[in-house]
Motif scaffolding. Structure first.
Motif, PDB file in Angstrom:
ATOM      1  N   ALA A   1       0.874  -1.178   0.000  1.00 46.55           N
ATOM      2  CA  ALA A   1       0.000   0.000   0.000  1.00 46.55           C
ATOM      3  C   ALA A   1       0.905   1.219   0.000  1.00 46.55           C
ATOM      4  N   VAL A   2       0.726   2.100  -0.978  1.00 40.61           N
ATOM      5  CA  VAL A   2       1.616   3.256  -1.128  1.00 40.61           C
ATOM      6  C   VAL A   2       0.820   4.556  -1.092  1.00 40.61           C
ATOM      7  N   THR A   3       1.448   5.589  -0.580  1.00 40.85           N
ATOM      8  CA  THR A   3       0.821   6.911  -0.536  1.00 40.85           C
ATOM      9  C   THR A   3       1.781   7.927  -1.143  1.00 40.85           C
ATOM     10  N   PRO A   4       1.634   8.228  -2.441  1.00 42.66           N
ATOM     11  CA  PRO A   4       2.511   9.235  -3.053  1.00 42.66           C
ATOM     12  C   PRO A   4       2.186  10.628  -2.529  1.00 42.66           C
ATOM     13  N   LYS A   5       3.214  11.466  -2.444  1.00 45.39           N
ATOM     14  CA  LYS A   5       2.973  12.860  -2.076  1.00 45.39           C
ATOM     15  C   LYS A   5       2.593  13.607  -3.347  1.00 45.39           C
ATOM     16  N   ILE A   6       1.340  14.005  -3.428  1.00 43.30           N
ATOM     17  CA  ILE A   6       0.795  14.584  -4.668  1.00 43.30           C
ATOM     18  C   ILE A   6       0.670  16.099  -4.573  1.00 43.30           C
TER      19      ILE A   6
ATOM     20  N   CYS B   1     -10.183 -13.210   4.398  1.00 48.39           N
ATOM     21  CA  CYS B   1      -9.459 -12.698   3.233  1.00 48.39           C
ATOM     22  C   CYS B   1      -8.275 -11.847   3.662  1.00 48.39           C
ATOM     23  N   GLY B   2      -7.447 -11.500   2.685  1.00 49.94           N
ATOM     24  CA  GLY B   2      -6.456 -10.460   2.887  1.00 49.94           C
ATOM     25  C   GLY B   2      -7.075  -9.124   2.533  1.00 49.94           C
ATOM     26  N   TYR B   3      -6.579  -8.051   3.161  1.00 49.63           N
ATOM     27  CA  TYR B   3      -7.163  -6.728   2.922  1.00 49.63           C
ATOM     28  C   TYR B   3      -6.033  -5.708   2.880  1.00 49.63           C
ATOM     29  N   VAL B   4      -5.970  -4.960   1.765  1.00 46.68           N
ATOM     30  CA  VAL B   4      -4.949  -3.918   1.597  1.00 46.68           C
ATOM     31  C   VAL B   4      -5.651  -2.567   1.508  1.00 46.68           C
ATOM     32  N   TYR B   5      -5.347  -1.696   2.450  1.00 41.96           N
ATOM     33  CA  TYR B   5      -6.007  -0.391   2.555  1.00 41.96           C
ATOM     34  C   TYR B   5      -4.956   0.693   2.328  1.00 41.96           C
ATOM     35  N   ALA B   6      -5.107   1.446   1.214  1.00 45.16           N
ATOM     36  CA  ALA B   6      -4.165   2.513   0.870  1.00 45.16           C
ATOM     37  C   ALA B   6      -4.848   3.866   1.029  1.00 45.16           C
ATOM     38  N   ASP B   7      -4.286   4.710   1.874  1.00 43.83           N
ATOM     39  CA  ASP B   7      -4.948   5.948   2.283  1.00 43.83           C
ATOM     40  C   ASP B   7      -4.217   7.174   1.731  1.00 43.83           C
ATOM     41  N   ALA B   8      -4.984   8.198   1.412  1.00 43.22           N
ATOM     42  CA  ALA B   8      -4.405   9.473   0.974  1.00 43.22           C
ATOM     43  C   ALA B   8      -3.653  10.124   2.129  1.00 43.22           C
ATOM     44  N   GLY B   9      -2.638  10.910   1.792  1.00 39.06           N
ATOM     45  CA  GLY B   9      -1.824  11.523   2.834  1.00 39.06           C
ATOM     46  C   GLY B   9      -1.435  12.948   2.507  1.00 39.06           C
ATOM     47  N   GLU B  10      -0.221  13.294   2.895  1.00 37.91           N
ATOM     48  CA  GLU B  10       0.274  14.652   2.685  1.00 37.91           C
ATOM     49  C   GLU B  10       0.297  14.983   1.193  1.00 37.91           C
ATOM     50  N   GLY B  11      -0.133  16.146   0.858  1.00 36.98           N
ATOM     51  CA  GLY B  11      -0.255  16.559  -0.529  1.00 36.98           C
ATOM     52  C   GLY B  11      -1.677  16.939  -0.869  1.00 36.98           C
TER      53      GLY B  11
ATOM     54  N   ALA C   1      -3.757  11.562   6.608  1.00 38.49           N
ATOM     55  CA  ALA C   1      -2.580  11.069   7.348  1.00 38.49           C
ATOM     56  C   ALA C   1      -1.868   9.905   6.691  1.00 38.49           C
ATOM     57  N   GLY C   2      -2.377   9.386   5.576  1.00 42.98           N
ATOM     58  CA  GLY C   2      -1.711   8.258   4.937  1.00 42.98           C
ATOM     59  C   GLY C   2      -1.680   7.014   5.806  1.00 42.98           C
ATOM     60  N   HIS C   3      -2.815   6.691   6.420  1.00 46.45           N
ATOM     61  CA  HIS C   3      -2.877   5.551   7.335  1.00 46.45           C
ATOM     62  C   HIS C   3      -3.112   4.253   6.546  1.00 46.45           C
ATOM     63  N   ASN C   4      -2.037   3.655   6.095  1.00 39.82           N
ATOM     64  CA  ASN C   4      -2.114   2.422   5.306  1.00 39.82           C
ATOM     65  C   ASN C   4      -2.133   1.201   6.221  1.00 39.82           C
ATOM     66  N   ILE C   5      -2.924   0.196   5.832  1.00 32.31           N
ATOM     67  CA  ILE C   5      -3.098  -0.995   6.666  1.00 32.31           C
ATOM     68  C   ILE C   5      -3.157  -2.226   5.767  1.00 32.31           C
TER      69      ILE C   5
ATOM     70  N   PHE D   1       0.770  10.420   9.070  1.00 30.97           N
ATOM     71  CA  PHE D   1       1.353  11.722   8.740  1.00 30.97           C
ATOM     72  C   PHE D   1       2.756  11.619   8.131  1.00 30.97           C
ATOM     73  N   GLU D   2       3.081  10.434   7.537  1.00 26.65           N
ATOM     74  CA  GLU D   2       4.415  10.292   6.958  1.00 26.65           C
ATOM     75  C   GLU D   2       4.414   9.769   5.517  1.00 26.65           C
ATOM     76  N   ASN D   3       3.271   9.554   4.900  1.00 19.72           N
ATOM     77  CA  ASN D   3       3.203   9.024   3.529  1.00 19.72           C
ATOM     78  C   ASN D   3       4.106   7.797   3.352  1.00 19.72           C
ATOM     79  N   GLU D   4       3.935   6.837   4.225  1.00 14.33           N
ATOM     80  CA  GLU D   4       4.822   5.671   4.253  1.00 14.33           C
ATOM     81  C   GLU D   4       4.294   4.530   3.385  1.00 14.33           C
ATOM     82  N   MET D   5       5.180   3.901   2.629  1.00 20.44           N
ATOM     83  CA  MET D   5       4.826   2.680   1.903  1.00 20.44           C
ATOM     84  C   MET D   5       4.940   1.504   2.864  1.00 20.44           C
ATOM     85  N   ILE D   6       3.953   0.606   2.829  1.00 12.40           N
ATOM     86  CA  ILE D   6       4.046  -0.611   3.633  1.00 12.40           C
ATOM     87  C   ILE D   6       3.939  -1.833   2.726  1.00 12.40           C
ATOM     88  N   VAL D   7       4.624  -2.900   3.119  1.00 15.31           N
ATOM     89  CA  VAL D   7       4.665  -4.133   2.333  1.00 15.31           C
ATOM     90  C   VAL D   7       4.458  -5.306   3.285  1.00 15.31           C
ATOM     91  N   ALA D   8       3.718  -6.301   2.843  1.00 20.43           N
ATOM     92  CA  ALA D   8       3.503  -7.491   3.666  1.00 20.43           C
ATOM     93  C   ALA D   8       3.280  -8.702   2.773  1.00 20.43           C
TER      94      ALA D   8
END
Length: 641
Positions: free
Chosen positions: A10-15, A220-230, A239-243, A257-264
């Motif tokens: 799940a990725v949050t680009p700074k747009i 199931c598996g669940y990938v949640y990608a959230d909008a963030g800074e930008g 806040a870019g709260h990816n889960i 609040f960090e636009n962090e990419m997460i991988v699992a």
């Protein structure tokens, strides 16, 4: 990919709001980073190509054309790459504007999935611009291609057919009837959610619960990608709260609040196993959905996920203490009911000074306290013989007396010697007859004392011993109620430790600590220099390994090669690969060959998700063949050699 593991991101680009050219570069950069991390499924936020907070700019033709051009650029960017990605943008279809997830792989737009539920309350005003998506399938034409458009589309991997991906967008998850329910019933094993969920105080906990809870309900598996800074901060902050979650467990979540990419690493075969096992999981006719195929290279996913080496034991002390209290309550309540039902006021239990009998006695004391019965009604019998050491004998005696039970000592040495003479066995031959005669003599004594006193024999054997068949048939294998029958050995230790911590009796605590520090042994062979000569784990292997194997065999039905693979990760600092494989082979051999002992187990309470009762969790034939499982392990031996 192999063995069902798929790496997702799940990725949050700074747009920049409304700058589709800038956003395209930012999205492609995140796609490249995710691919470098090994991700095969990459999810971006809702409307990330334009920004979620464009407001009435969504009604501007320039922005909508820019979004389409950006999607075309992203499509071209993926042409030679091996992943499937999901990006959000606004699209006009049949004279209406939709909030859409575009599904892109290897230079092709596979589908366009519109948002089903359009919020128009509080800070949300999406109905001003967007139309709710419909289940009916349409075709969107772009670059002379006809692209499936609709909510009821699943994207299926040709090389891993159980990887079926369903899409929902932000608010879809928050509604009474999320689309993901229908998606999973139609076969989706992975749900991706492109979201732009603004941040207000406390919302992160609710969001996390929604994602983990939905993955649990839908298996199931669940990938949640959230909008963030930008995004625009005119009225809101994102806040870019990816889960990323799997069957109720949050595998990883980003710092807000960090636009962090997460991988699992999602374990799809685990989901498949759960759906097969849980018969109340309902399925829809897949024909009501459109299946869009995509392709990925089959390669071994480099696993980064954590595998707890003690899956029956919570890692955090607070969780572990809560679990221990709960299990002790289940055990004692089960025994309380059985004593009440039989109007029994006496319990008979053999105490060896070891962990299992200690736990059984502590549970029996709890049950008697619940019934308001005197501890003197607990007839605790120690029966020393050839292998008994001073340490275990003294611990047994001191434990019984400290708990106020009725102490009895019956030395069985002469009785066993007489039995040897009766059957013509040489007592100098320390074989299985020598050992089992002692166990059966002890059980006979306990049963007869129970008959004499109107009591109930309390079984002490644990689930790990039952899994391995490490019990004497019609010896310690038998009782009138087995309170430890679904408690694994690795958990027995923590239950005794917990009791020692909370009992508020210093003498009892000291006794329990010494029991915990005593090597696990049946004490059926003579001691050497006064010390225990027969250590169980030297014979059948480390219980922490066997409990790990048991968990994944029983809970998820994993194949041996997969269990070996994850065991290497879980125990990489404790055991060599050769040791792990050696005891895994022994586990399967014993697990199959010793089923006949489990087929006639006494009653006992189930305390966790894994149990071996023939009336409940393990309806296994006593003469089932281990051949296929051995063949899977032999392949590993060939590869290693």
């Amino acid at each position: 990919m192999r063995q069902g593991f798929v790496k997702v991101a799940a990725v949050t680009p700074k747009i920049k709001v409304a700058d589709t050219q800038y956003n395209t570069k930012a999205i492609c950069k995140e796609l490249d980073l995710a691919q470098k991390a090994g991700a095969k499924v990459i999810v971006c936020p809702e409307l990330c190509i334009t920004g979620y907070t464009c407001g009435d700019l969504f009604l501007q033709e320039v922005l909508l054309d820019g979004a389409l051009n950006a999607l075309s650029d992203i499509k071209n960017h993926t042409k030679d790459e091996d992943y499937i990605c999901f990006v959000g943008l606004p699209i006009v279809f049949r004279q209406k504007l939709y909030n859409v997830a575009a599904v892109v792989s290897k230079g092709e737009i596979l589908g366009l999935v519109p948002k089903s539920n359009i919020p128009n309350y509080s800070e949300f005003y999406e109905s001003r611009h967007f139309t709710p998506g419909q289940e009916d399938l349409g075709c969107y034409e772009m670059d002379k291609e006809r692209i499936p458009f609709g909510t009821d589309i699943l994207f299926q991997c040709a090389e891993l057919p159980f990887l079926k991906i369903g899409v929902e967008i932000c608010e879809d998850l928050w509604t009474v009837n999320p689309p993901s329910i229908r998606h999973t019933m139609a076969g989706a094993s992975l749900i991706v959610n492109l979201s732009a969920s603004d941040e207000i105080t406390g919302k992160d906990f609710y969001r996390q619960n929604l994602v983990s809870g939905q993955s649990a309900r839908l298996l199931c598996g669940y990938v949640y990608a959230d909008a963030g800074e930008g995004e625009s901060s005119t009225d809101l902050v994102f806040a870019g709260h990816n889960i990323i979650a799997e069957n109720g467990t949050v595998l990883v979540e980003s710092k807000r609040f960090e636009n962090e990419m997460i991988v699992a690493d999602i374990d799809l075969k685990r989901m498949q196993s759960e759906r097969i096992r849980i018969t109340t999981f309902k399925a829809l006719d897949e024909n009501c959905y459109t299946l869009v195929p995509f392709s990925l290279k089959v390669e071994e996913t480099k696993l980064n996920r954590f595998f707890n080496s003690t899956p029956f034991v919570p890692a955090q002390k607070s969780d572990r203490d809560r679990r221990c209290e709960e299990i002790l309550s289940i055990q004692s309540m089960g025994l309380k009911k059985r004593l009440e039902h039989t109007n029994c006021k006496k319990a008979v239990i053999g105490i060896s000074g070891g962990l299992d009998s200690t736990l059984a006695l502590l549970v029996t004391v709890r049950a008697f306290d619940l019934l308001g019965l005197s501890h003197k009604g607990i007839i605790a019998v120690t029966m020393p013989c050839f292998g008994t050491t001073d340490r275990t004998y003294n611990n047994a005696v001191n434990l019984i007396r400290q708990l106020g039970a009725d102490f009895k000592e019956i030395n069985i040495m002469e009785a066993v010697k007489l039995h040897f003479r009766d059957i013509g066995h040489d007592s100098n031959i320390h074989d299985v007859t020598y050992e089992n005669a002692q166990a059966r003599e002890r059980t006979q004594i306990l049963m007869n004392i129970a008959n004499k006193t109107g009591g109930m024999v309390i079984g002490t054997g644990d689930m790990s011993e039952l899994a391995l068949g490490w019990a004497t048939y019609n010896g310690d294998h038998m009782s009138m109620y087995g309170v430890n029958s679904s408690v694994p050995k690795t958990l027995v230790r923590h239950l005794v430790q917990y009791f020692a911590d909370v009992c508020q009796d210093e003498k009892l605590t000291n006794i329990l600590i010494d029991v915990l520090n005593t090597p696990v042994s049946p004490e059926l062979l003579p001691p050497k220099d006064g010390e225990i000569s027969q250590k169980t784990e030297d014979i059948v292997g480390p219980y922490e390994l066997h409990d790990f194997y048991l968990y994944y065999v029983m809970r998820f039905g994993y194949e041996p090669s997969k269990i070996y693979r994850i065991a290497k990760l879980a125990f990489k600092d404790l055991y060599t690969e050769e040791i792990i494989l050696k005891w895994l082979k022994i586990f399967y051999q014993r697990f199959f060959s010793q089923q006949f002992k489990r087929s006639c187990l006494p009653d006992g309470p189930k305390v966790g998700t894994v149990a071996v009762s023939p009336r409940g969790d393990l309806r296994m034939p006593s003469d089932g063949c281990v051949t296929l499982w051995k063949q899977d392990l032999e392949k590993l031996s060939v590869i290693k050699n």
